[in-house]
Design a protein around this motif. Sequence first.
Motif, PDB file in Angstrom:
ATOM      1  N   CYS A   1      23.282  46.247  35.728  1.00 40.29           N
ATOM      2  CA  CYS A   1      24.504  45.730  36.356  1.00 40.29           C
ATOM      3  C   CYS A   1      25.439  45.090  35.333  1.00 40.29           C
ATOM      4  CB  CYS A   1      24.157  44.667  37.393  1.00 40.29           C
ATOM      5  SG  CYS A   1      23.032  45.219  38.672  1.00 40.29           S
ATOM      6  N   VAL A   2      26.716  45.216  35.585  1.00 40.41           N
ATOM      7  CA  VAL A   2      27.734  44.382  34.963  1.00 40.41           C
ATOM      8  C   VAL A   2      28.204  43.438  36.055  1.00 40.41           C
ATOM      9  CG1 VAL A   2      30.028  44.291  33.946  1.00 40.41           C
ATOM     10  CG2 VAL A   2      28.454  46.130  33.318  1.00 40.41           C
ATOM     11  N   THR A   3      28.168  42.141  35.774  1.00 40.12           N
ATOM     12  CA  THR A   3      28.511  41.174  36.814  1.00 40.12           C
ATOM     13  C   THR A   3      29.699  40.312  36.408  1.00 40.12           C
ATOM     14  OG1 THR A   3      26.935  39.530  35.959  1.00 40.12           O
ATOM     15  CG2 THR A   3      26.144  41.055  37.659  1.00 40.12           C
ATOM     16  N   ASP A   4      30.412  39.873  37.416  1.00 41.19           N
ATOM     17  CA  ASP A   4      31.538  38.961  37.274  1.00 41.19           C
ATOM     18  C   ASP A   4      31.110  37.632  37.893  1.00 41.19           C
ATOM     19  OD1 ASP A   4      33.857  37.499  37.552  1.00 41.19           O
ATOM     20  OD2 ASP A   4      34.855  38.896  38.909  1.00 41.19           O
ATOM     21  N   ASN A   5      30.526  36.765  37.045  1.00 38.01           N
ATOM     22  CA  ASN A   5      30.035  35.465  37.509  1.00 38.01           C
ATOM     23  C   ASN A   5      29.146  35.602  38.743  1.00 38.01           C
ATOM     24  OD1 ASN A   5      29.751  32.723  37.159  1.00 38.01           O
ATOM     25  ND2 ASN A   5      31.580  32.192  38.317  1.00 38.01           N
ATOM     26  N   GLY A   6      28.188  36.516  38.655  1.00 31.81           N
ATOM     27  CA  GLY A   6      27.215  36.704  39.727  1.00 31.81           C
ATOM     28  C   GLY A   6      27.564  37.793  40.716  1.00 31.81           C
ATOM     29  N   ARG A   7      28.760  38.378  40.602  1.00 28.29           N
ATOM     30  CA  ARG A   7      29.190  39.428  41.526  1.00 28.29           C
ATOM     31  C   ARG A   7      29.128  40.797  40.854  1.00 28.29           C
ATOM     32  NH1 ARG A   7      29.399  37.289  46.731  1.00 28.29           N
ATOM     33  NH2 ARG A   7      29.465  35.039  46.375  1.00 28.29           N
ATOM     34  N   ILE A   8      28.662  41.781  41.587  1.00 29.70           N
ATOM     35  CA  ILE A   8      28.486  43.131  41.041  1.00 29.70           C
ATOM     36  C   ILE A   8      29.840  43.784  40.756  1.00 29.70           C
ATOM     37  CG2 ILE A   8      27.659  45.466  41.530  1.00 29.70           C
ATOM     38  CD1 ILE A   8      25.347  43.642  41.089  1.00 29.70           C
ATOM     39  N   VAL A   9      30.028  44.198  39.495  1.00 25.83           N
ATOM     40  CA  VAL A   9      31.204  44.991  39.126  1.00 25.83           C
ATOM     41  C   VAL A   9      30.803  46.464  39.097  1.00 25.83           C
ATOM     42  CG1 VAL A   9      33.000  45.391  37.410  1.00 25.83           C
ATOM     43  CG2 VAL A   9      32.101  43.081  37.751  1.00 25.83           C
TER      44      VAL A   9
END
Length: 720
Positions: free
Chosen positions: A352-360
């Motif tokens: 995963c690539v995440t944005d402060n815990g959110r899935i990008v």
Amino acid sequence: MYTIGGGILENDEFISKLSIIVNSFPKVKNNKKVEYYNIPAGFDIETSSFYQDGEKRSCMYLWQLGIYNIVTIGRTYESFLEILGKITEILNLSDNLKLVIYVQNLPYEFQFIRKWIEWEKVFLLDDRKPVYALTYGIEFKCSLKLSGGKSLDKMGEELVKYKVKKAVGNLDYNKIRHSTTPLDSSELYYGEMDIRVILCYIQEKIEQDGDITKIPLTNTGYVRNFCRKKCFARWKKYHELMASLVLTPGEYSQLKRAFAGGFTHASAFWVRKHIKDVWSKDFTSSYPACMVLEMFPMSPPKLWTKELNRDTLEYMLAKYCCMFEVEIFNIHPIIFHEHPISKSHCYIALNCVTDNGRIVTADRIKLTVTEQDFFTIREFYEWDEIIISDFRYFEKWYLPKAFIMAILEMYKNKTTLKGTEDIINYMISKNMINAAYGMIVTNPLRDEIEYIDGGYVKKKPDIEHALEKYNKNVRRFIYYAWGVWVTAYARRNLFSGIRELGNDYIYSDTDSLKYINSHLHEKYFEEYNANILSKIQRISDYYKIPIEMFSPLTKKGVKKTIGLWDDEGKYDEFKTLGAKRYLTLKLVPWDFSKIKLKRNKRNGKYRITRRCDKRYKVNKRKEYELTVAGVNKKSAMRYLQTLGNPFEFFDDGLVVPSKWSKRLCLTYIDEETQGIVVDYNGEPGEYHELSCVHMEPTKYELGMSAEFVKYLRGIENWDE
């Protein structure tokens, strides 16, 4: 008539006076025919934390106890146990006649006294979090949970009939004290006022609720009792509904996986940037509005066993409340300014690539969703392949009229009573409407924590047995699935705004949005509010609910319609570092009506006096407000201002010293400790604790995760 006492009595004098007035104490019986003294009582301790040979230690040096309106103190556990024994004897306490003693933070005090007392029963909400402890006819209860987490200071401010205020700033906790350290009058007064606030608070509760047996354990209990009474006014019909809304272990487990709370996040495009002219909107009572206006599961879930092609899926999503497992391969965003899927909500999340815990992006994820979540996911993402399994669906309709009317009554009372002289009922209604969400999302099958032989034992519930009990509970008036959809609808509503705002979107927090270029988005908010008004009209027509119940008037005659986007005004400057981390500035004009002028006798000219200039300096006017989870926002804000321009220093790596953060680090010590400690006067004294809590101030480090910083750098490079 209850009267506020004064002063501290010696133990013997306290017992003597208690012996005289005990016959005047009223008694009441609960529904189990057990008698209670219908009077307030409170207990509190003062402690010192220190280090000894590098080890954390703590000791109790003062206890305070109040019954009705008399207060006494002591310095040792032995004296406390002795006076408890005398109280038990004088009040003739037993299994059939009890006294309730409230403690402002029972988990803290309990850790100190728990091994000194033999307990008959302890009820815990979580590990180390008792809200009730019974010993020899004395029930210790937690006033902090009863008040909804309010400090003694706040509780004192909100007292209406019996005005008592907590003594603030009179006790320096950094000074080490022990049981023989001399205490001056201000220190003793500080301890006394803590008890007086509890006594007056509980006396007001006794008078408001009817008697002490009607006071619930927690603040949520008020709204639970209120709604249950309203719903059971038509007992047979409501009971039949509840009897039909049952769950199996598999269905319950899937619902539990589907549940998610509010959405709090910042657009990575705006993190760490100093922004001008930021607008704020929030929903008017978001969760209550969802309960009132949306449609919810009104049947047991059914498992779809046939083929689920695209057309069938769209039909089911539109017609029913649905929950299902969704497995997505090679997921990536369509919309780049926000990412709804939380990595922590996925039970499979690969590469995963995440944005402060959110899935990008991710190679593969799997999670449980409702149809509302799925609507949002497919608006914000696209993918190579998706697999849907364990598809369950519920019949959906409005919540029962009685339940909706209960929510609307609480909302109306809160709105119409705000700012009026009826402070008592306003505070009751405000606390109740705020607790309505907690009531409806409460997990019915929580882990059981038992206090056995001086220790805590966590037990997983037998799901089959617990669900059977839940399904057959004749007092049940809520369906667990309703809570799952309340938050799902609220997130869906919030994401409609996030999607509309596009790159103008800066920050969201459960029921609010921060954004720029407000003039470009006025049409969306107008259309959204028009849709809410249409929903209000539909349910009003269906249940024959007067339309004004949805739009009560404030004290000033302003209509406050539930569920609408409400304009919260503009911030002149704004900066966010992520979820629950932002700094705002509003430039507020002078309030000339409050400025005092002084005339110069020599020249006859008027000027603002220096005293008034200092007093109203804040109105001049830069009003900063800091929101950072885990620190005292007012104190931390003052610290930022000592550094210079707050927006310059509010950044990754900021360290707020313990003096300003007001954070406390608590360490529970379960082993027996004893020895000699030297107090702040340089005098040694003995201490002996069977268990205790070490508490010390600690700094707050505002740091971003390395993963989030890496993502932000990628965003910056992409912008370039």
